[in-house]
Design a protein around this motif. Structure first.
Motif, PDB file in Angstrom:
ATOM      1  N   SER A  86      -6.268   3.630  -6.864  1.00 32.37           N
ATOM      2  CA  SER A  86      -5.490   2.400  -7.019  1.00 32.37           C
ATOM      3  C   SER A  86      -5.118   1.806  -5.664  1.00 32.37           C
ATOM      4  O   SER A  86      -5.077   0.584  -5.497  1.00 32.37           O
ATOM      5  N   LYS A  87      -4.866   2.680  -4.704  1.00 33.35           N
ATOM      6  CA  LYS A  87      -4.508   2.216  -3.366  1.00 33.35           C
ATOM      7  C   LYS A  87      -5.666   1.452  -2.745  1.00 33.35           C
ATOM      8  O   LYS A  87      -5.474   0.408  -2.098  1.00 33.35           O
ATOM      9  N   SER A  88      -6.889   1.937  -2.925  1.00 27.96           N
ATOM     10  CA  SER A  88      -8.057   1.246  -2.402  1.00 27.96           C
ATOM     11  C   SER A  88      -8.238  -0.097  -3.101  1.00 27.96           C
ATOM     12  O   SER A  88      -8.587  -1.097  -2.478  1.00 27.96           O
ATOM     13  N   SER A  89      -7.968  -0.137  -4.420  1.00 33.50           N
ATOM     14  CA  SER A  89      -8.098  -1.382  -5.181  1.00 33.50           C
ATOM     15  C   SER A  89      -7.017  -2.384  -4.812  1.00 33.50           C
ATOM     16  O   SER A  89      -7.213  -3.591  -4.962  1.00 33.50           O
ATOM     17  N   PHE A  90      -5.871  -1.890  -4.353  1.00 35.87           N
ATOM     18  CA  PHE A  90      -4.766  -2.791  -4.022  1.00 35.87           C
ATOM     19  C   PHE A  90      -5.190  -3.867  -3.033  1.00 35.87           C
ATOM     20  O   PHE A  90      -4.875  -5.043  -3.200  1.00 35.87           O
ATOM     21  N   PHE A  91      -5.920  -3.456  -1.982  1.00 34.91           N
ATOM     22  CA  PHE A  91      -6.328  -4.429  -0.978  1.00 34.91           C
ATOM     23  C   PHE A  91      -7.293  -5.445  -1.573  1.00 34.91           C
ATOM     24  O   PHE A  91      -7.276  -6.624  -1.194  1.00 34.91           O
ATOM     25  N   ASN A  92      -8.148  -5.026  -2.520  1.00 32.86           N
ATOM     26  CA  ASN A  92      -9.046  -5.967  -3.187  1.00 32.86           C
ATOM     27  C   ASN A  92      -8.259  -7.005  -3.973  1.00 32.86           C
ATOM     28  O   ASN A  92      -8.520  -8.213  -3.888  1.00 32.86           O
ATOM     29  N   TRP A  93      -7.281  -6.546  -4.744  1.00 31.65           N
ATOM     30  CA  TRP A  93      -6.541  -7.459  -5.615  1.00 31.65           C
ATOM     31  C   TRP A  93      -5.522  -8.284  -4.839  1.00 31.65           C
ATOM     32  O   TRP A  93      -5.195  -9.405  -5.225  1.00 31.65           O
ATOM     33  N   THR A  98     -21.334   8.496  -3.984  1.00 30.13           N
ATOM     34  CA  THR A  98     -20.681   8.980  -2.758  1.00 30.13           C
ATOM     35  C   THR A  98     -19.517   9.922  -3.017  1.00 30.13           C
ATOM     36  O   THR A  98     -19.083  10.628  -2.098  1.00 30.13           O
ATOM     37  N   LYS A  99     -18.971   9.901  -4.249  1.00 32.74           N
ATOM     38  CA  LYS A  99     -17.796  10.704  -4.614  1.00 32.74           C
ATOM     39  C   LYS A  99     -16.553  10.323  -3.806  1.00 32.74           C
ATOM     40  O   LYS A  99     -15.621  11.111  -3.680  1.00 32.74           O
ATOM     41  N   LYS A 100     -16.546   9.131  -3.256  1.00 33.35           N
ATOM     42  CA  LYS A 100     -15.388   8.636  -2.510  1.00 33.35           C
ATOM     43  C   LYS A 100     -14.573   7.702  -3.408  1.00 33.35           C
ATOM     44  O   LYS A 100     -15.152   6.904  -4.154  1.00 33.35           O
ATOM     45  N   PRO A 101     -13.232   7.750  -3.351  1.00 32.64           N
ATOM     46  CA  PRO A 101     -12.410   6.878  -4.203  1.00 32.64           C
ATOM     47  C   PRO A 101     -12.698   5.397  -4.008  1.00 32.64           C
ATOM     48  O   PRO A 101     -12.632   4.615  -4.952  1.00 32.64           O
ATOM     49  N   SER A 102     -13.051   5.021  -2.785  1.00 29.83           N
ATOM     50  CA  SER A 102     -13.300   3.596  -2.496  1.00 29.83           C
ATOM     51  C   SER A 102     -14.763   3.214  -2.669  1.00 29.83           C
ATOM     52  O   SER A 102     -15.136   2.064  -2.426  1.00 29.83           O
ATOM     53  N   GLY A 103     -15.603   4.142  -3.085  1.00 27.05           N
ATOM     54  CA  GLY A 103     -17.021   3.845  -3.270  1.00 27.05           C
ATOM     55  C   GLY A 103     -17.800   3.988  -1.978  1.00 27.05           C
ATOM     56  O   GLY A 103     -18.653   4.863  -1.843  1.00 27.05           O
ATOM     57  N   ILE A 104     -17.536   3.129  -1.025  1.00 31.87           N
ATOM     58  CA  ILE A 104     -18.129   3.223   0.305  1.00 31.87           C
ATOM     59  C   ILE A 104     -16.997   3.331   1.318  1.00 31.87           C
ATOM     60  O   ILE A 104     -15.856   3.000   1.016  1.00 31.87           O
ATOM     61  N   THR A 105     -17.307   3.796   2.513  1.00 32.35           N
ATOM     62  CA  THR A 105     -16.275   3.942   3.523  1.00 32.35           C
ATOM     63  C   THR A 105     -15.816   2.567   4.003  1.00 32.35           C
ATOM     64  O   THR A 105     -16.505   1.556   3.823  1.00 32.35           O
ATOM     65  N   MET A 106     -14.669   2.546   4.631  1.00 36.79           N
ATOM     66  CA  MET A 106     -14.130   1.291   5.146  1.00 36.79           C
ATOM     67  C   MET A 106     -15.042   0.682   6.202  1.00 36.79           C
ATOM     68  O   MET A 106     -15.263  -0.534   6.228  1.00 36.79           O
ATOM     69  N   LEU A 107     -15.608   1.526   7.072  1.00 37.16           N
ATOM     70  CA  LEU A 107     -16.483   1.025   8.122  1.00 37.16           C
ATOM     71  C   LEU A 107     -17.794   0.499   7.562  1.00 37.16           C
ATOM     72  O   LEU A 107     -18.353  -0.486   8.074  1.00 37.16           O
ATOM     73  N   GLN A 108     -18.300   1.114   6.501  1.00 41.54           N
ATOM     74  CA  GLN A 108     -19.504   0.595   5.845  1.00 41.54           C
ATOM     75  C   GLN A 108     -19.230  -0.774   5.222  1.00 41.54           C
ATOM     76  O   GLN A 108     -20.067  -1.681   5.282  1.00 41.54           O
ATOM     77  N   HIS A 165      -2.653  11.623  -4.117  1.00 36.91           N
ATOM     78  CA  HIS A 165      -2.866  11.755  -5.558  1.00 36.91           C
ATOM     79  C   HIS A 165      -4.231  11.146  -5.909  1.00 36.91           C
ATOM     80  O   HIS A 165      -4.513  10.007  -5.521  1.00 36.91           O
ATOM     81  N   PRO A 166      -5.085  11.865  -6.648  1.00 35.98           N
ATOM     82  CA  PRO A 166      -6.450  11.374  -6.914  1.00 35.98           C
ATOM     83  C   PRO A 166      -6.492   9.988  -7.546  1.00 35.98           C
ATOM     84  O   PRO A 166      -7.238   9.111  -7.101  1.00 35.98           O
ATOM     85  N   ALA A 196       0.826  -1.217   0.000  1.00 29.78           N
ATOM     86  CA  ALA A 196       0.000   0.000   0.000  1.00 29.78           C
ATOM     87  C   ALA A 196       0.853   1.257   0.000  1.00 29.78           C
ATOM     88  O   ALA A 196       0.431   2.307  -0.514  1.00 29.78           O
ATOM     89  N   ASP A 197       2.066   1.174   0.555  1.00 28.35           N
ATOM     90  CA  ASP A 197       2.969   2.333   0.565  1.00 28.35           C
ATOM     91  C   ASP A 197       3.450   2.708  -0.833  1.00 28.35           C
ATOM     92  O   ASP A 197       4.035   3.789  -1.017  1.00 28.35           O
ATOM     93  N   GLN A 198       3.236   1.842  -1.802  1.00 20.97           N
ATOM     94  CA  GLN A 198       3.654   2.137  -3.171  1.00 20.97           C
ATOM     95  C   GLN A 198       2.737   3.167  -3.850  1.00 20.97           C
ATOM     96  O   GLN A 198       3.040   3.641  -4.944  1.00 20.97           O
ATOM     97  N   PHE A 199       1.626   3.480  -3.196  1.00 17.62           N
ATOM     98  CA  PHE A 199       0.664   4.434  -3.758  1.00 17.62           C
ATOM     99  C   PHE A 199       0.659   5.716  -2.941  1.00 17.62           C
ATOM    100  O   PHE A 199       0.764   5.687  -1.717  1.00 17.62           O
ATOM    101  N   ASP A 200       0.513   6.830  -3.635  1.00 15.65           N
ATOM    102  CA  ASP A 200       0.424   8.138  -2.982  1.00 15.65           C
ATOM    103  C   ASP A 200      -1.040   8.416  -2.676  1.00 15.65           C
ATOM    104  O   ASP A 200      -1.841   8.651  -3.583  1.00 15.65           O
TER     105      ASP A 200
END
Length: 450
Positions: free
Chosen positions: A65-72, A283-293, A59-60, A52-56
């Motif tokens: 991509s950082k959120s997708s990293f955990f999925n992949w 939601t206009k959030k990069p991850s779609g929904i929040t982590m807690l949701q 940066h929008p 995850a540290d490989q992503f800034d």
């Protein structure tokens, strides 16, 4: 495969149950297992944090991509588990255990080589001041305790970039306000006694750690429920009709766990490429929904899975009664093992929500220097949950087993796993209510740099 490390009874075809290998072979064997445990302890928390540290995160595009990293990452993990369940278990049981262990050994060597090849391309995160993060956070609690009689401030004055003073409202000032007392003492008072004035950053790091506690605790019930999919579900499968077609081939009970991995492998791309973009539009959030949701969604799905499991087990017991085989534990209950598949699939999808959500949450919400520790906390949810599951089963076994068959009788037709599943569904509901309370009041850590 090395002859000198092969027990003599393997050469002489002696019954293995009465064979005891030499002491040095036992020591060698268990040392190997402990090395694996040590390796997992170093690898699991760090590989996700490093990836995850490989992503800034600022940066929008990289934030998405950082959120997708955990999925992949999760997709890759369970793809490997799927291959293991389908291929390696067959090789180990039917061909050769040395060959079965040798294949993952070679895979690890190849993986290490690929990892090292990318050394010059990785982003590395370094702490400029080399300050110990544990000492920095402990300092806040010590200073707050020293000033326990003081009234915590809601604003603080700090130096701005131009050398002047700037008054700032403390972020999250209504949470864990007792820690704000660490900001009260003056530098002169502290210097006389060897204390150091705590910064707002330090206080916010300490608060971030405390905020994680309730979320960690309320997710333990999910871990308790989750562990049943690889224990009691498998025991149920051993009593059911596992034949495929007219060939007479029987599905190994443990292989049903493949449906968990398969559902994750199939669902994860759908979630990342279809559900997240749709949610992102709303939601206009990069991850779609929040982590807690996301975590909460998985908890609800695991609760539904336990309800389904209880209903299926109730049906299995009823069929055993109708077939008059209640007192014949070795008899096969005339009920297809495919009845168990829906609960496995539900657990797989629940994992895709909660496990991945917890990974990202404990990475993102920890102070930057403690992110690998945060992922270790994520792993500890399931470790502690496994212990709690064992304690719960032992307690119920003691309470329900006096002068009668317990809920976990060796004769599963006289047991009551359905009662246990209903209990877990109830505990999940209660845990979810507590989770909602803490999640609703949770203040996300946005990385203060004051």
């Amino acid at each position: 495969m090395i002859p000198s490390f092969t027990p003599p009874c393997c050469h002489n075809n002696i019954n293995m149950t009465s064979c005891r290998p030499p002491q040095y072979q036992i020591i060698f064997f268990f040392s190997s297992l402990y090395i694996v445990a040590l390796a997992q302890g170093g690898h699991k928390p760090c590989v996700q944090a490093f990836g995850a540290d490989q992503f800034d995160g600022q940066h929008p595009e990289e934030s998405k991509s950082k959120s997708s990293f955990f999925n992949w990452w999760f997709f890759g993990l369970f793809s490997g588990i799927l291959c293991t369940n389908l291929i390696l278990t067959y090789i180990q049981d039917n061909l050769n255990w040395g060959f079965g262990f040798g294949i993952p050994c070679v895979c690890m060597i190849v993986a290490l080589a690929v990892f090292l090849l990318g050394t010059n391309t990785y982003r590395y995160s370094f702490s400029v001041d080399n300050d110990n993060p544990f000492r920095r956070i402990a300092q806040v609690f010590v200073s707050a305790a020293k000033n326990w009689r003081a009234t915590p401030p809601t604003v603080v004055t700090v130096d701005d970039e131009e050398g002047g003073d700037q008054t700032l409202l403390l972020p999250g000032a209504n949470q864990f306000r007792f820690l704000d007392k660490a900001l009260m003492a003056t530098a002169s008072e502290n210097s006389k006694k060897g204390w150091v004035v705590c910064s707002v950053n330090q206080v916010e790091e300490a608060k971030a750690l405390l905020r994680l506690g309730p979320i960690w605790a309320t997710c333990l019930v999910f871990a308790i429920v989750n562990i049943q999919s690889i224990t009691l579900f498998t025991k149920q499968a051993t009593t059911m009709d596992r034949k495929i077609g007219s060939s007479g081939f029987q599905i190994p009970p443990a292989s049903l766990q493949t449906f968990i991995s398969l559902s994750i492998v199939l669902f994860m791309p759908f979630y990342d490429r279809v559900l997240v973009p749709i949610a992102r539009d709303f939601t206009k959030k990069p991850s779609g929904i929040t982590m807690l949701q996301r975590i909460g969604t998985g908890i609800v799905l695991s609760m539904i899975a336990m309800v389904v499991a209880a209903l299926v087990e109730r049906e299995r017991l009823q069929i055993a009664i109708e077939a008059k085989i209640v007192n014949i534990p070795e008899a096969t209950v005339p009920m297809s093992v495919w009845w168990l598949v829906p609960q496995y699939i539900l657990f797989g999808i629940a994992d895709a929500f909660t496990r991945v959500g917890l990974q990202e949450f404990f990475y993102d919400q920890m102070p930057k220097d403690l992110r690998s520790v945060g992922l270790a906390l994520f792993i500890s949810v399931f470790g502690v949950g496994s212990f709690l599951s064992s304690f719960l089963i032992s307690a119920i076994e003691t309470l329900t087993g006096e002068n009668k068959d317990s809920w976990f009788s060796n004769n599963l037709n006289r047991a009551h796993l359905d009662y246990f599943y209903w209990l877990l569904a109830g505990l999940s509901s209660l845990g979810f209510l507590f989770y909602l309370h803490f999640a609703k009041s949770y203040v996300y850590n946005r990385g203060y740099n004051i």
